[in-house]
Motif scaffolding. Structure first.
Motif, PDB file in Angstrom:
ATOM      1  N   PRO A  41       0.773  -1.340  -0.160  1.00  0.00           N
ATOM      2  CA  PRO A  41      -0.063  -0.068   0.114  1.00  0.00           C
ATOM      3  C   PRO A  41       0.710   1.237  -0.103  1.00  0.00           C
ATOM      4  O   PRO A  41       0.352   2.295  -0.400  1.00  0.00           O
ATOM      5  N   LYS A  42       1.914   1.102   0.385  1.00  0.00           N
ATOM      6  CA  LYS A  42       2.941   2.606   0.470  1.00  0.00           C
ATOM      7  C   LYS A  42       2.758   3.203  -1.043  1.00  0.00           C
ATOM      8  O   LYS A  42       3.040   4.362  -1.040  1.00  0.00           O
ATOM      9  N   HIS A  43       2.907   2.425  -2.038  1.00  0.00           N
ATOM     10  CA  HIS A  43       2.783   3.138  -3.343  1.00  0.00           C
ATOM     11  C   HIS A  43       1.329   3.778  -3.740  1.00  0.00           C
ATOM     12  O   HIS A  43       1.514   4.209  -4.622  1.00  0.00           O
ATOM     13  N   LEU A  67     -12.772  10.132  14.725  1.00  0.00           N
ATOM     14  CA  LEU A  67     -12.869   9.409  15.844  1.00  0.00           C
ATOM     15  C   LEU A  67     -11.259   9.691  16.682  1.00  0.00           C
ATOM     16  O   LEU A  67     -11.052   9.870  17.809  1.00  0.00           O
ATOM     17  N   GLU A  68     -10.346   9.533  15.832  1.00  0.00           N
ATOM     18  CA  GLU A  68      -9.102   9.306  16.582  1.00  0.00           C
ATOM     19  C   GLU A  68      -8.852  10.732  17.051  1.00  0.00           C
ATOM     20  O   GLU A  68      -8.204  11.185  18.040  1.00  0.00           O
ATOM     21  N   ARG A  69      -9.168  11.876  16.131  1.00  0.00           N
ATOM     22  CA  ARG A  69      -9.239  13.242  16.794  1.00  0.00           C
ATOM     23  C   ARG A  69      -9.922  13.534  17.894  1.00  0.00           C
ATOM     24  O   ARG A  69      -9.418  14.159  18.749  1.00  0.00           O
ATOM     25  N   VAL A  89       7.991  11.667  17.920  1.00  0.00           N
ATOM     26  CA  VAL A  89       8.088  11.159  16.334  1.00  0.00           C
ATOM     27  C   VAL A  89       7.206  10.658  15.668  1.00  0.00           C
ATOM     28  O   VAL A  89       6.464   9.652  16.279  1.00  0.00           O
ATOM     29  N   GLU A  90       6.590  10.876  14.799  1.00  0.00           N
ATOM     30  CA  GLU A  90       5.497  10.468  14.155  1.00  0.00           C
ATOM     31  C   GLU A  90       5.965   9.842  12.782  1.00  0.00           C
ATOM     32  O   GLU A  90       6.493  10.004  11.674  1.00  0.00           O
ATOM     33  N   LEU A  91       5.483   8.300  12.670  1.00  0.00           N
ATOM     34  CA  LEU A  91       5.609   7.491  11.594  1.00  0.00           C
ATOM     35  C   LEU A  91       4.540   7.684  10.822  1.00  0.00           C
ATOM     36  O   LEU A  91       3.327   7.436  11.214  1.00  0.00           O
ATOM     37  N   GLY A  92       4.706   7.781   9.369  1.00  0.00           N
ATOM     38  CA  GLY A  92       3.655   7.971   8.400  1.00  0.00           C
ATOM     39  C   GLY A  92       2.750   9.190   8.754  1.00  0.00           C
ATOM     40  O   GLY A  92       1.641   9.055   8.823  1.00  0.00           O
ATOM     41  N   SER A  93       3.529  10.076   8.959  1.00  0.00           N
ATOM     42  CA  SER A  93       2.944  11.486   9.423  1.00  0.00           C
ATOM     43  C   SER A  93       1.867  12.063   8.525  1.00  0.00           C
ATOM     44  O   SER A  93       1.232  12.894   9.069  1.00  0.00           O
ATOM     45  N   GLY A  94       2.210  11.936   7.252  1.00  0.00           N
ATOM     46  CA  GLY A  94       1.238  12.721   6.386  1.00  0.00           C
ATOM     47  C   GLY A  94       1.114  14.176   6.404  1.00  0.00           C
ATOM     48  O   GLY A  94       2.315  14.832   6.594  1.00  0.00           O
ATOM     49  N   ALA A  97      -1.949  16.364  10.698  1.00  0.00           N
ATOM     50  CA  ALA A  97      -3.128  17.378  11.021  1.00  0.00           C
ATOM     51  C   ALA A  97      -3.329  17.093  12.572  1.00  0.00           C
ATOM     52  O   ALA A  97      -3.526  18.059  13.336  1.00  0.00           O
ATOM     53  N   LYS A  98      -3.802  15.742  12.856  1.00  0.00           N
ATOM     54  CA  LYS A  98      -4.034  15.674  14.187  1.00  0.00           C
ATOM     55  C   LYS A  98      -2.804  15.608  15.381  1.00  0.00           C
ATOM     56  O   LYS A  98      -3.006  15.906  16.545  1.00  0.00           O
ATOM     57  N   THR A  99      -1.771  15.480  14.558  1.00  0.00           N
ATOM     58  CA  THR A  99      -0.469  15.596  15.501  1.00  0.00           C
ATOM     59  C   THR A  99      -0.548  17.063  16.342  1.00  0.00           C
ATOM     60  O   THR A  99       0.105  17.038  17.219  1.00  0.00           O
ATOM     61  N   ASP A 119       7.865  10.226   6.799  1.00  0.00           N
ATOM     62  CA  ASP A 119       6.786   9.526   5.784  1.00  0.00           C
ATOM     63  C   ASP A 119       7.521   9.482   4.326  1.00  0.00           C
ATOM     64  O   ASP A 119       8.355   9.974   4.139  1.00  0.00           O
ATOM     65  N   VAL A 120       6.815   8.538   3.331  1.00  0.00           N
ATOM     66  CA  VAL A 120       7.365   8.230   2.291  1.00  0.00           C
ATOM     67  C   VAL A 120       7.108   9.003   1.183  1.00  0.00           C
ATOM     68  O   VAL A 120       7.515   9.363   0.252  1.00  0.00           O
ATOM     69  N   THR A 121       5.917  10.094   1.626  1.00  0.00           N
ATOM     70  CA  THR A 121       5.808  11.122   0.618  1.00  0.00           C
ATOM     71  C   THR A 121       6.529  12.391   0.871  1.00  0.00           C
ATOM     72  O   THR A 121       6.202  12.996   1.763  1.00  0.00           O
ATOM     73  N   GLU A 122       7.344  12.594  -0.087  1.00  0.00           N
ATOM     74  CA  GLU A 122       8.115  13.897   0.233  1.00  0.00           C
ATOM     75  C   GLU A 122       7.680  15.092   0.401  1.00  0.00           C
ATOM     76  O   GLU A 122       7.969  15.709   1.193  1.00  0.00           O
ATOM     77  N   GLY A 146      11.214   9.082   4.213  1.00  0.00           N
ATOM     78  CA  GLY A 146      11.913   7.575   4.185  1.00  0.00           C
ATOM     79  C   GLY A 146      10.752   6.456   4.474  1.00  0.00           C
ATOM     80  O   GLY A 146       9.626   6.793   4.646  1.00  0.00           O
ATOM     81  N   ASP A 147      11.167   5.144   4.375  1.00  0.00           N
ATOM     82  CA  ASP A 147      10.363   4.051   4.561  1.00  0.00           C
ATOM     83  C   ASP A 147      10.307   3.673   5.946  1.00  0.00           C
ATOM     84  O   ASP A 147      11.358   3.242   6.430  1.00  0.00           O
ATOM     85  N   PHE A 148       9.315   3.537   6.505  1.00  0.00           N
ATOM     86  CA  PHE A 148       9.131   3.225   8.126  1.00  0.00           C
ATOM     87  C   PHE A 148       9.531   1.758   8.256  1.00  0.00           C
ATOM     88  O   PHE A 148       9.802   1.424   9.374  1.00  0.00           O
ATOM     89  N   LEU A 167      -0.221   6.971  13.958  1.00  0.00           N
ATOM     90  CA  LEU A 167      -1.719   7.198  13.947  1.00  0.00           C
ATOM     91  C   LEU A 167      -2.560   6.781  12.709  1.00  0.00           C
ATOM     92  O   LEU A 167      -1.536   6.129  11.755  1.00  0.00           O
ATOM     93  N   GLY A 168      -3.642   6.915  12.552  1.00  0.00           N
ATOM     94  CA  GLY A 168      -4.542   6.911  11.568  1.00  0.00           C
ATOM     95  C   GLY A 168      -4.877   5.306  11.126  1.00  0.00           C
ATOM     96  O   GLY A 168      -5.371   4.887   9.986  1.00  0.00           O
ATOM     97  N   GLY A 169      -4.455   4.580  12.100  1.00  0.00           N
ATOM     98  CA  GLY A 169      -4.768   2.927  11.912  1.00  0.00           C
ATOM     99  C   GLY A 169      -3.656   2.360  10.827  1.00  0.00           C
ATOM    100  O   GLY A 169      -4.268   1.313  10.350  1.00  0.00           O
TER     101      GLY A 169
HETATM  102  C1  LIG Z   1      -3.518   5.909   6.617  1.00  0.00           C
HETATM  103  S1  LIG Z   1      -2.467   7.368   6.173  1.00  0.00           S
HETATM  104  C2  LIG Z   1      -2.171   8.123   7.831  1.00  0.00           C
HETATM  105  C3  LIG Z   1      -1.909   9.422   7.659  1.00  0.00           C
HETATM  106  C4  LIG Z   1      -1.838  10.332   9.116  1.00  0.00           C
HETATM  107  N1  LIG Z   1      -0.877   9.638  10.072  1.00  0.00           N
HETATM  108  C5  LIG Z   1      -3.180  10.289   9.690  1.00  0.00           C
HETATM  109  O1  LIG Z   1      -3.374   9.695  10.681  1.00  0.00           O
HETATM  110  O2  LIG Z   1      -4.161  10.909   8.973  1.00  0.00           O
HETATM  111  C6  LIG Z   1      -0.876   6.522   5.983  1.00  0.00           C
HETATM  112  C7  LIG Z   1       0.608   7.480   6.008  1.00  0.00           C
HETATM  113  O3  LIG Z   1       1.479   6.610   6.178  1.00  0.00           O
HETATM  114  C8  LIG Z   1       2.463   6.770   4.973  1.00  0.00           C
HETATM  115  N2  LIG Z   1       3.308   5.690   4.524  1.00  0.00           N
HETATM  116  C9  LIG Z   1       2.677   4.636   4.234  1.00  0.00           C
HETATM  117  N3  LIG Z   1       3.735   3.492   4.105  1.00  0.00           N
HETATM  118  C10 LIG Z   1       4.674   4.124   4.655  1.00  0.00           C
HETATM  119  C11 LIG Z   1       5.938   3.472   4.546  1.00  0.00           C
HETATM  120  N4  LIG Z   1       6.318   2.235   4.149  1.00  0.00           N
HETATM  121  N5  LIG Z   1       6.925   4.296   5.146  1.00  0.00           N
HETATM  122  C12 LIG Z   1       6.487   5.700   5.420  1.00  0.00           C
HETATM  123  N6  LIG Z   1       5.509   6.358   5.519  1.00  0.00           N
HETATM  124  C13 LIG Z   1       4.303   5.457   4.986  1.00  0.00           C
HETATM  125  C14 LIG Z   1       1.758   7.513   4.058  1.00  0.00           C
HETATM  126  O4  LIG Z   1       2.227   8.321   3.043  1.00  0.00           O
HETATM  127  C15 LIG Z   1       0.647   8.243   4.610  1.00  0.00           C
HETATM  128  O5  LIG Z   1       1.046   9.412   4.849  1.00  0.00           O
END
Ligand SMILES: C[S@@+](CC[C@H](N)C(=O)[O-])C[C@H]1O[C@@H](n2cnc3c(N)ncnc32)[C@H](O)[C@@H]1O
Length: 329
Positions: A41-43, A67-69, A89-94, A97-99, A119-122, A146-148, A167-169
């Motif tokens: 799904p990261k792609h 709900l998480e908010r 430190v937030e992994l997959g921070s996007g 917003a909620k941070t 986050d993987v999205t620059e 980077g890729d978590f 966060l975010g599930g």
């Molecule tokens: C479901 S969204 C959640 C975004 C945010 N944390 C939220 O709660 O709204 C997943 C996030 O993780 C990032 N992501 C997905 N796979 C990843 C990976 N392998 N390494 C780093 N970031 C990743 C995506 O780019 C996206 O921002």
């Protein structure tokens, strides 16, 4: 804050640096050669995918973000009091917003020093980092593109009690074995003073779950189909996104939602950058995401298996979403 001060407070590191297209090529080579086709799904998250995900978060059917908010609004101060966190430190921070709710609680407690966005999205890392240094004067922000799953070694060393947020599930996007590997790697990062905060979507009625991944406005369908545009752009592929249909289905045995793309007709797609042709039968499905749904017991068991201890479980009144606070056991 002046631009010069802002620049001094912001550091960015790109751990992907060209390496990501190799990973995509390898994932596609392996994932599309299997009898049951699948892509990680990261792609889904190029710049357009990240924008579409932000739109999903606003949809009436997509309850997890709201709900998480609401849980964070209620408990952020308690979490910060319990952890004395000085850096988040937030992994997959996007868009992070909620941070802001956690950063606000840290600021109110007088502990806020640093935020590290991974986050993987620059573009998402750049934009959120730039906004946050403006919004929180004195905050140091480190953006790690980077890729978590592969780049946790690039995190800057902790200088304060650290709260690692996931966060975010997003944890649900790992299949079980990869989830255990990931949680174990995260546990190994935690020092005795550090904590982990994980958001998990919970098991509930199928209709509610499936609607959250198949909204009436078609935004989730566009998000899912976007992966084909990524393959066309990055690998020179000739997918016709109009000949695939978005599918979201709850698998009750696995307790996860699956997003798939169903080929509407028999077709062969060329991917010249990896010298591959892929055939799809009519009705054949390509899995693009799983999103596991949890119970409290399952979260506790999985944390324990990874060497973590569940300290607090925060949920909303309907028990639809939960935040778990944990530390190394
Ligand atoms: C479901 S969204 C959640 C975004 C945010 N944390 C939220 O709660 O709204 C997943 C996030 O993780 C990032 N992501 C997905 N796979 C990843 C990976 N392998 N390494 C780093 N970031 C990743 C995506 O780019 C996206 O921002």
């Amino acid at each position: 804050m002046t631009d010069a001060t802002a620049a001094a407070a912001l550091t960015l590191h790109n751990a992907l640096d060209g390496d990501e297209s190799r990973t995509l090529a390898e994932d596609v080579r392996q994932g599309l050669a299997r009898p049951f086709k699948e892509l990680p799904p990261k792609h889904l998250y190029d710049t357009r995918g990240a924008e579409l995900f932000e739109q999903i978060c606003e949809l009436p059917e997509y309850y997890p973000t709201r709900l998480e908010r609401s849980i964070l609004e209620r408990v952020a101060a308690d979490v910060i009091a319990a952890t004395a966190a000085g850096e988040l430190v937030e992994l997959g921070s996007g868009s992070a917003a909620k941070t802001r709710l956690l950063l606000d609680a840290m600021a109110a407690a007088g502990t806020l020093r640093r935020f590290v966005a991974v986050d993987v999205t620059e573009q998402a890392v750049r934009d959120s980092a730039t906004e946050l240094i403006q919004e929180y004067p004195g905050l140091e922000v480190h953006g790690l593109i980077g890729d978590f799953e592969r780049h946790l070694d690039y995190l800057p060393p902790a200088r304060e009690p650290r709260l690692l947020a996931f966060l975010g599930g997003t944890i649900g996007n790992f299949p079980p074995a990869a989830r255990l590997r990931f949680l174990t790697a995260v546990a190994e990062l935690l020092r005795p003073a550090d904590h982990l905060l994980i958001g998990t979507d919970l098991v509930k009625d199928r209709a509610v779950l499936e609607a959250a991944y198949d909204d009436s406005a078609g935004v989730t369908a566009a998000f899912n189909l976007n992966i084909l545009h990524v393959l066309n752009r990055e690998l020179g592929a000739n997918f016709d996104p109009q000949s695939f249909t978005h599918v979201a289905r709850f698998d009750e045995d696995e307790e996860w939602i699956e997003m798939r793309l169903r080929s509407d007709r028999a077709q062969t797609v060329a991917l010249p950058a990896i010298a591959m042709d892929v055939s799809f039968a009519e009705g054949e499905e390509l899995r693009t995401e799983v999103s596991a749904k949890f119970t409290r017991e399952r979260v506790a068991v999985e944390l324990e298996a990874a060497g973590l201890e569940l300290l607090a479980w925060y949920t909303d009144p309907s028990d639809w979403f939960a935040l778990s606070l944990a530390r190394r056991a």
